[in-house]
Design a protein around this motif. Sequence first.
Motif, PDB file in Angstrom:
ATOM      1  N   GLU A  48      55.770 -59.197   0.655  1.00  0.00           N
ATOM      2  CA  GLU A  48      54.449 -59.818   0.579  1.00  0.00           C
ATOM      3  C   GLU A  48      54.466 -61.052  -0.328  1.00  0.00           C
ATOM      4  O   GLU A  48      53.706 -62.000  -0.100  1.00  0.00           O
ATOM      5  CB  GLU A  48      53.398 -58.808   0.135  1.00  0.00           C
ATOM      6  N   TRP A  49      55.326 -61.054  -1.347  1.00  0.00           N
ATOM      7  CA  TRP A  49      55.518 -62.265  -2.159  1.00  0.00           C
ATOM      8  C   TRP A  49      55.997 -63.394  -1.250  1.00  0.00           C
ATOM      9  O   TRP A  49      55.496 -64.514  -1.313  1.00  0.00           O
ATOM     10  CB  TRP A  49      56.547 -62.011  -3.271  1.00  0.00           C
ATOM     11  N   LEU A  50      56.960 -63.083  -0.403  1.00  0.00           N
ATOM     12  CA  LEU A  50      57.496 -64.062   0.538  1.00  0.00           C
ATOM     13  C   LEU A  50      56.398 -64.560   1.471  1.00  0.00           C
ATOM     14  O   LEU A  50      56.231 -65.770   1.674  1.00  0.00           O
ATOM     15  CB  LEU A  50      58.625 -63.401   1.333  1.00  0.00           C
ATOM     16  N   GLY A  97      54.341 -68.288   2.374  1.00  0.00           N
ATOM     17  CA  GLY A  97      54.391 -68.891   3.700  1.00  0.00           C
ATOM     18  C   GLY A  97      55.590 -68.530   4.558  1.00  0.00           C
ATOM     19  O   GLY A  97      55.862 -69.210   5.550  1.00  0.00           O
ATOM     20  N   PHE A  98      56.294 -67.459   4.220  1.00  0.00           N
ATOM     21  CA  PHE A  98      57.490 -67.070   4.973  1.00  0.00           C
ATOM     22  C   PHE A  98      57.395 -65.594   5.356  1.00  0.00           C
ATOM     23  O   PHE A  98      56.773 -64.809   4.662  1.00  0.00           O
ATOM     24  CB  PHE A  98      58.761 -67.254   4.125  1.00  0.00           C
ATOM     25  N   THR A  99      58.049 -65.236   6.453  1.00  0.00           N
ATOM     26  CA  THR A  99      58.194 -63.829   6.811  1.00  0.00           C
ATOM     27  C   THR A  99      59.664 -63.547   7.073  1.00  0.00           C
ATOM     28  O   THR A  99      60.428 -64.454   7.419  1.00  0.00           O
ATOM     29  CB  THR A  99      57.377 -63.443   8.061  1.00  0.00           C
ATOM     30  N   GLN A 100      60.034 -62.283   6.902  1.00  0.00           N
ATOM     31  CA  GLN A 100      61.422 -61.885   7.151  1.00  0.00           C
ATOM     32  C   GLN A 100      61.821 -62.196   8.593  1.00  0.00           C
ATOM     33  O   GLN A 100      62.929 -62.687   8.845  1.00  0.00           O
ATOM     34  CB  GLN A 100      61.600 -60.385   6.883  1.00  0.00           C
ATOM     35  N   SER A 101      60.929 -61.930   9.548  1.00  0.00           N
ATOM     36  CA  SER A 101      61.270 -62.161  10.961  1.00  0.00           C
ATOM     37  C   SER A 101      61.460 -63.647  11.253  1.00  0.00           C
ATOM     38  O   SER A 101      62.373 -64.016  12.000  1.00  0.00           O
ATOM     39  CB  SER A 101      60.223 -61.544  11.889  1.00  0.00           C
ATOM     40  N   GLU A 102      60.640 -64.498  10.673  1.00  0.00           N
ATOM     41  CA  GLU A 102      60.813 -65.941  10.870  1.00  0.00           C
ATOM     42  C   GLU A 102      62.126 -66.422  10.262  1.00  0.00           C
ATOM     43  O   GLU A 102      62.810 -67.266  10.845  1.00  0.00           O
ATOM     44  CB  GLU A 102      59.641 -66.710  10.254  1.00  0.00           C
ATOM     45  N   PRO A 123      66.895 -71.943   1.893  1.00  0.00           N
ATOM     46  CA  PRO A 123      66.175 -73.050   2.519  1.00  0.00           C
ATOM     47  C   PRO A 123      65.342 -73.748   1.439  1.00  0.00           C
ATOM     48  O   PRO A 123      64.845 -73.099   0.509  1.00  0.00           O
ATOM     49  CB  PRO A 123      65.290 -72.356   3.549  1.00  0.00           C
ATOM     50  N   SER A 124      65.200 -75.050   1.540  1.00  0.00           N
ATOM     51  CA  SER A 124      64.576 -75.833   0.462  1.00  0.00           C
ATOM     52  C   SER A 124      63.159 -75.345   0.107  1.00  0.00           C
ATOM     53  O   SER A 124      62.799 -75.315  -1.065  1.00  0.00           O
ATOM     54  CB  SER A 124      64.548 -77.313   0.830  1.00  0.00           C
ATOM     55  N   ALA A 125      62.377 -74.944   1.097  1.00  0.00           N
ATOM     56  CA  ALA A 125      61.011 -74.495   0.808  1.00  0.00           C
ATOM     57  C   ALA A 125      61.022 -73.187   0.009  1.00  0.00           C
ATOM     58  O   ALA A 125      60.194 -72.993  -0.883  1.00  0.00           O
ATOM     59  CB  ALA A 125      60.229 -74.327   2.098  1.00  0.00           C
ATOM     60  N   ILE A 126      61.941 -72.286   0.312  1.00  0.00           N
ATOM     61  CA  ILE A 126      62.025 -71.038  -0.451  1.00  0.00           C
ATOM     62  C   ILE A 126      62.569 -71.316  -1.842  1.00  0.00           C
ATOM     63  O   ILE A 126      62.091 -70.751  -2.830  1.00  0.00           O
ATOM     64  CB  ILE A 126      62.892 -69.986   0.283  1.00  0.00           C
ATOM     65  N   ALA A 127      63.551 -72.209  -1.938  1.00  0.00           N
ATOM     66  CA  ALA A 127      64.080 -72.578  -3.253  1.00  0.00           C
ATOM     67  C   ALA A 127      62.962 -73.123  -4.131  1.00  0.00           C
ATOM     68  O   ALA A 127      62.894 -72.803  -5.331  1.00  0.00           O
ATOM     69  CB  ALA A 127      65.211 -73.596  -3.105  1.00  0.00           C
TER      70      ALA A 127
END
Length: 131
Positions: A36-38, A42-47, A122-126
């Motif tokens: 849920e933090w992810l 704006g990210f999901t494990q499936s994406e 990925p840069s957005a997650i970083a």
Amino acid sequence: MTEFRLPVRVYMEDTDTGGIVYYVNYLKYMERARSEWLRHHGFTQSELLETGIQLVVHRLECRYAKPALMDDALEATAAIHSAGHCRASFLQTVTRNGEPLCEARVDIACLDAARLKPTPWPSAIAAALNG
């Protein structure tokens, strides 16, 4: 260090025959908080999987302090402790009314899903990890 909080209710399926939460379920609550933090960022494990990124637990240290019981209202938290090139460390707790029941440090690795080898975030997650 901003802490993400997720409310969790203890159901019968979470407990042993004595009505106490089975130890591995605390880890499940923490996994949900990280997921849920992810999602919050704006990210999901499936994406991520669709783009060839897989997140895996690399290391886990856990301390159990007190038991949770059926019908308890709990809170699972996730906070970034540190982040590197392809790993991140979360400090996590499961609490009841603010009292820690379980505390953990969970190290997550970012993998290339096809090769199962470490790969940079990925840069957005970083940015979210370092933000």
